[in-house]
Design a protein around this motif. Structure first.
Motif, PDB file in Angstrom:
ATOM      1  N   LEU A   1       0.837  -1.198   0.000  1.00 16.53           N
ATOM      2  CA  LEU A   1       0.000   0.000   0.000  1.00 16.53           C
ATOM      3  C   LEU A   1       0.874   1.252   0.000  1.00 16.53           C
ATOM      4  CD1 LEU A   1      -2.725  -1.017   2.620  1.00 16.53           C
ATOM      5  CD2 LEU A   1      -2.980  -0.918   0.120  1.00 16.53           C
ATOM      6  N   LEU A   2       0.391   2.289  -0.652  1.00 18.28           N
ATOM      7  CA  LEU A   2       1.146   3.536  -0.742  1.00 18.28           C
ATOM      8  C   LEU A   2       1.139   4.267   0.595  1.00 18.28           C
ATOM      9  CD1 LEU A   2      -0.135   4.850  -4.202  1.00 18.28           C
ATOM     10  CD2 LEU A   2       1.957   3.561  -3.713  1.00 18.28           C
ATOM     11  N   THR A   3       2.285   4.860   0.921  1.00 19.75           N
ATOM     12  CA  THR A   3       2.398   5.647   2.152  1.00 19.75           C
ATOM     13  C   THR A   3       2.590   7.133   1.845  1.00 19.75           C
ATOM     14  OG1 THR A   3       4.784   5.175   2.229  1.00 19.75           O
ATOM     15  CG2 THR A   3       3.322   3.717   3.494  1.00 19.75           C
ATOM     16  N   ARG A   4       2.353   7.508   0.613  1.00 17.83           N
ATOM     17  CA  ARG A   4       2.367   8.926   0.249  1.00 17.83           C
ATOM     18  C   ARG A   4       1.538   9.102  -1.022  1.00 17.83           C
ATOM     19  NH1 ARG A   4       5.465  10.515  -4.008  1.00 17.83           N
ATOM     20  NH2 ARG A   4       7.055   9.099  -4.809  1.00 17.83           N
ATOM     21  N   SER A   5       1.248  10.346  -1.344  1.00 18.56           N
ATOM     22  CA  SER A   5       0.447  10.673  -2.520  1.00 18.56           C
ATOM     23  C   SER A   5       1.140  10.216  -3.804  1.00 18.56           C
ATOM     24  CB  SER A   5       0.206  12.181  -2.569  1.00 18.56           C
ATOM     25  OG  SER A   5      -0.472  12.535  -3.749  1.00 18.56           O
ATOM     26  N   ASP A   6       0.355   9.738  -4.754  1.00 22.03           N
ATOM     27  CA  ASP A   6       0.886   9.307  -6.053  1.00 22.03           C
ATOM     28  C   ASP A   6      -0.112   9.732  -7.137  1.00 22.03           C
ATOM     29  OD1 ASP A   6       2.215   8.136  -8.138  1.00 22.03           O
ATOM     30  OD2 ASP A   6       1.840   6.068  -7.528  1.00 22.03           O
ATOM     31  N   PRO A   7      -0.135  11.047  -7.464  1.00 22.08           N
ATOM     32  CA  PRO A   7      -1.117  11.561  -8.419  1.00 22.08           C
ATOM     33  C   PRO A   7      -1.070  10.872  -9.779  1.00 22.08           C
ATOM     34  CG  PRO A   7      -0.035  13.364  -7.269  1.00 22.08           C
ATOM     35  CD  PRO A   7       0.713  12.116  -6.913  1.00 22.08           C
ATOM     36  N   TYR A   8       0.117  10.419 -10.196  1.00 17.15           N
ATOM     37  CA  TYR A   8       0.242   9.743 -11.498  1.00 17.15           C
ATOM     38  C   TYR A   8      -0.669   8.522 -11.556  1.00 17.15           C
ATOM     39  CZ  TYR A   8       2.320   7.245 -15.446  1.00 17.15           C
ATOM     40  OH  TYR A   8       2.498   6.581 -16.636  1.00 17.15           O
TER      41      TYR A   8
ATOM     42  N   PHE B   1      -3.867   8.459  -6.915  1.00 15.51           N
ATOM     43  CA  PHE B   1      -4.040   8.473  -5.464  1.00 15.51           C
ATOM     44  C   PHE B   1      -3.512   9.802  -4.941  1.00 15.51           C
ATOM     45  CE2 PHE B   1      -2.418   7.604  -1.113  1.00 15.51           C
ATOM     46  CZ  PHE B   1      -3.655   7.377  -0.523  1.00 15.51           C
ATOM     47  N   ARG B   2      -4.405  10.607  -4.357  1.00 14.33           N
ATOM     48  CA  ARG B   2      -4.032  11.967  -3.976  1.00 14.33           C
ATOM     49  C   ARG B   2      -4.019  12.193  -2.467  1.00 14.33           C
ATOM     50  NH1 ARG B   2      -6.432  11.903  -8.846  1.00 14.33           N
ATOM     51  NH2 ARG B   2      -5.459  13.139 -10.494  1.00 14.33           N
ATOM     52  N   GLN B   3      -4.353  11.173  -1.688  1.00 12.50           N
ATOM     53  CA  GLN B   3      -4.277  11.298  -0.238  1.00 12.50           C
ATOM     54  C   GLN B   3      -2.878  10.912   0.235  1.00 12.50           C
ATOM     55  OE1 GLN B   3      -6.650   9.697  -1.969  1.00 12.50           O
ATOM     56  NE2 GLN B   3      -8.700  10.123  -1.168  1.00 12.50           N
ATOM     57  N   ASN B   4      -2.693  10.733   1.530  1.00 17.08           N
ATOM     58  CA  ASN B   4      -1.347  10.528   2.063  1.00 17.08           C
ATOM     59  C   ASN B   4      -0.984   9.079   2.355  1.00 17.08           C
ATOM     60  OD1 ASN B   4      -0.722  13.330   2.130  1.00 17.08           O
ATOM     61  ND2 ASN B   4      -1.969  13.536   3.984  1.00 17.08           N
ATOM     62  N   ASN B   5      -1.976   8.230   2.619  1.00 18.89           N
ATOM     63  CA  ASN B   5      -1.685   6.852   3.001  1.00 18.89           C
ATOM     64  C   ASN B   5      -2.899   5.984   2.659  1.00 18.89           C
ATOM     65  OD1 ASN B   5      -1.742   4.448   4.926  1.00 18.89           O
ATOM     66  ND2 ASN B   5       0.295   5.269   5.387  1.00 18.89           N
ATOM     67  N   GLN B   6      -2.685   4.946   1.860  1.00 23.42           N
ATOM     68  CA  GLN B   6      -3.819   4.147   1.407  1.00 23.42           C
ATOM     69  C   GLN B   6      -4.503   3.392   2.544  1.00 23.42           C
ATOM     70  OE1 GLN B   6      -2.212   1.823  -1.919  1.00 23.42           O
ATOM     71  NE2 GLN B   6      -3.333   3.158  -3.313  1.00 23.42           N
TER      72      GLN B   6
ATOM     73  N   LYS C   1       7.574   4.989  -2.039  1.00 16.39           N
ATOM     74  CA  LYS C   1       6.209   5.504  -1.949  1.00 16.39           C
ATOM     75  C   LYS C   1       5.278   4.528  -1.238  1.00 16.39           C
ATOM     76  CE  LYS C   1       4.810   4.020  -6.623  1.00 16.39           C
ATOM     77  NZ  LYS C   1       4.390   4.521  -7.944  1.00 16.39           N
ATOM     78  N   GLY C   2       5.789   3.350  -0.919  1.00 14.28           N
ATOM     79  CA  GLY C   2       5.045   2.383  -0.120  1.00 14.28           C
ATOM     80  C   GLY C   2       5.973   1.789   0.924  1.00 14.28           C
ATOM     81  N   TYR C   3       6.652   2.664   1.661  1.00 16.55           N
ATOM     82  CA  TYR C   3       7.701   2.217   2.588  1.00 16.55           C
ATOM     83  C   TYR C   3       7.114   2.005   3.974  1.00 16.55           C
ATOM     84  CZ  TYR C   3      12.431   1.783   4.451  1.00 16.55           C
ATOM     85  OH  TYR C   3      13.584   1.305   5.024  1.00 16.55           O
ATOM     86  N   TRP C   4       7.036   0.739   4.383  1.00 18.24           N
ATOM     87  CA  TRP C   4       6.392   0.375   5.640  1.00 18.24           C
ATOM     88  C   TRP C   4       7.374  -0.268   6.611  1.00 18.24           C
ATOM     89  CZ3 TRP C   4       1.522   1.445   7.175  1.00 18.24           C
ATOM     90  CH2 TRP C   4       0.580   1.809   6.192  1.00 18.24           C
TER      91      TRP C   4
ATOM     92  N   GLN D   1       1.781   0.241  13.518  1.00 21.78           N
ATOM     93  CA  GLN D   1       1.217   0.355  14.858  1.00 21.78           C
ATOM     94  C   GLN D   1       0.743   1.781  15.144  1.00 21.78           C
ATOM     95  OE1 GLN D   1       0.480  -2.281  16.593  1.00 21.78           O
ATOM     96  NE2 GLN D   1       1.426  -3.452  14.928  1.00 21.78           N
ATOM     97  N   LYS D   2       1.479   2.767  14.649  1.00 18.14           N
ATOM     98  CA  LYS D   2       1.086   4.166  14.852  1.00 18.14           C
ATOM     99  C   LYS D   2      -0.246   4.445  14.168  1.00 18.14           C
ATOM    100  CE  LYS D   2       2.748   8.917  14.215  1.00 18.14           C
ATOM    101  NZ  LYS D   2       3.848   9.768  13.697  1.00 18.14           N
ATOM    102  N   LEU D   3      -0.425   3.894  12.972  1.00 15.17           N
ATOM    103  CA  LEU D   3      -1.657   4.116  12.219  1.00 15.17           C
ATOM    104  C   LEU D   3      -2.849   3.428  12.877  1.00 15.17           C
ATOM    105  CD1 LEU D   3      -2.453   5.628   9.635  1.00 15.17           C
ATOM    106  CD2 LEU D   3      -2.183   3.487   8.389  1.00 15.17           C
ATOM    107  N   LEU D   4      -2.594   2.312  13.570  1.00 14.86           N
ATOM    108  CA  LEU D   4      -3.682   1.539  14.183  1.00 14.86           C
ATOM    109  C   LEU D   4      -3.956   1.935  15.630  1.00 14.86           C
ATOM    110  CD1 LEU D   4      -2.892  -2.047  12.793  1.00 14.86           C
ATOM    111  CD2 LEU D   4      -4.449  -0.311  11.873  1.00 14.86           C
TER     112      LEU D   4
END
Length: 421
Positions: free
Chosen positions: A138-145, A148-153, A177-180, A186-189
């Motif tokens: 999953l993307l961890t930043r925006s990828d307009p190309y 996906f225009r938000q910050n984290n999928q 762009k999908g660096y986990w 855990q921070k996201l959850l």
């Protein structure tokens, strides 16, 4: 395992499960039944490549859809709206091919995360249960190309579902762009009711523990003693052409045998063929065919191509021949394998660093993850060739040591002792 086995058959919800896998499927379904009317809940499945995560996930999803689409309105999951997402075009093909032959499933049940997020936001509808395979993609930043225009999928998916069941393996993160990592997850959850289950039993690599130990060591830059002779066919090669010839023989015998390489050889999406060259070996890179019904690993013509991490991630092979490219060298002074990001051809993997602080360390981490993915595709045998002369020489020394040790052992069958020719 028969010649006709494929990734499709191995991920079918009708596959025979072990007792542990069956219990896990039941646990997943029970978790969904318990929380499907709650505001939010997350179940995380962790485990190395080959621990059966995708099979368990798809089997549980099938049973949930059986309840959802069945006639028994008394069931808690009856009438629920559910999806399975994966950010991998080849895996989407695989799942949709499986769904075509399963009455309880629909091809539209499987989608890419960006498409799901954009569709749900447009409709204003919230799903009940969302499964995510390969959540580490999953993307961890925006990828307009890629729209996906938000910050984290994952953050967006959590807003759009009551229950999320996700497969997560940080060793398979392949792009900035999908660096986990576990800390980010855990921070996201934080604040969300979450259960984590770890899978440890290896189902793909049918080998003794020393094979996975050697693979992990190489990905960490260490060259351990080679795995002992065993039924799993592990070999080191001095000639990539000979390795390829043997892979063709294994494909004729068992099917699903392919050559793979680290992303160290030029490749661009310009419609032309690009080649992997190593000594006398020359074979074209895998060709991008998004409209082809079959994923790359199951196409007959892919025997005449070299697969990349992007075409084999998530798939099983019987035998894999791995070419370690120029981005991996050997330092005799430290007895270490070194990763060189400046020689890595997948420059898109390093585009945009977002929250990454140590960019050089992250680049090497991504390269090691990609290496781990291609080294853990094979069920029956793993063949390895290195383009760097120093690394090739050191691997040859280790092979000679193993061969010498084997020759001193009694009653070792020739096909288990192995030869690199």
């Amino acid at each position: 395992m028969t010649h006709q086995d494929s990734s499709t058959s191995r991920l079918s919800p009708f596959c025979t499960l072990t007792d542990k896998q069956e219990k896990l499927v039941e646990d997943i379904v029970a978790f969904c039944e318990q929380h499907c009317h709650d505001r939010q809940a997350v179940l995380v499945l962790e485990g190395d490549a080959g621990t059966g995560k995708s099979l368990v996930l798809n089997t549980a999803f099938f049973r949930i859809q059986m309840e959802s689409r069945g006639r028994d309105a008394s069931l808690s999951l009856h009438g629920t709206s559910n999806m399975l997402l994966v950010n991998h075009p080849e895996m989407i093909k695989l799942y949709r091919n499986i769904a075509a032959d399963v009455p309880a499933l629909r091809k539209k049940d499987y989608e890419r995360p960006t498409s799901f997020i954009n569709t749900q936001n447009k409709s204003g509808i919230r799903s009940d249960i969302v499964f995510i395979d390969e959540a580490h993609l999953l993307l961890t930043r925006s990828d307009p190309y890629n729209h996906f225009r938000q910050n984290n999928q994952l953050e967006e998916i959590l807003k759009l579902a009551r229950v999320v069941v996700l497969v997560f393996d940080p060793r398979q993160t392949l792009k900035f762009k999908g660096y986990w990592d576990d800390t980010q997850l855990q921070k996201l959850l934080t604040g969300i009711p979450t259960r984590t289950i770890s899978l440890t039993e290896q189902f793909r690599v049918q080998a003794n523990p020393d094979v996975m130990r050697w693979i992990r060591g190489l990905c960490d830059g260490r060259l351990l003693s080679l795995p002992a002779p065993q039924a799993f066919d592990f070999r080191i090669y001095d000639d990539a052409s000979v390795m390829y010839a043997n892979i063709r023989k294994r494909d004729a015998q068992y099917g699903q045998s392919r050559i793979l390489a680290t992303y160290d050889f030029p490749y661009t999406l310009n419609g032309e063929d690009h080649f992997v060259e190593a000594g006398s070996f020359r074979l074209r890179w895998d060709r991008n065919q998004p409209s082809h019904r079959l994923p790359w690993a199951e196409r007959p013509d892919s025997l005449d191509e070299v697969g990349s991490v992007y075409t084999v991630q998530g798939f099983d092979l019987n035998y894999a021949g791995i070419i370690l490219g120029p981005s991996m060298t050997y330092d005799a002074a430290t007895d270490r394998v070194l990763f060189h990001p400046d020689r890595y051809e997948d420059t898109a993997a390093f585009s945009g660093r977002g929250h990454i602080t140590d960019k050089e360390e992250a680049r090497c981490h991504v390269m090691a993850n990609a290496l781990f993915v291609i080294l853990t595709r094979a069920r029956r045998g793993l063949y390895v060739y290195a383009t760097d002369p120093a690394l090739r020489h050191r691997l040859s020394q280790l092979w000679t040591e193993r061969t010498r040790h084997t020759s001193n052992m009694q009653n070792i069958p020739a096909d288990i002792a192995g030869k690199s020719t």
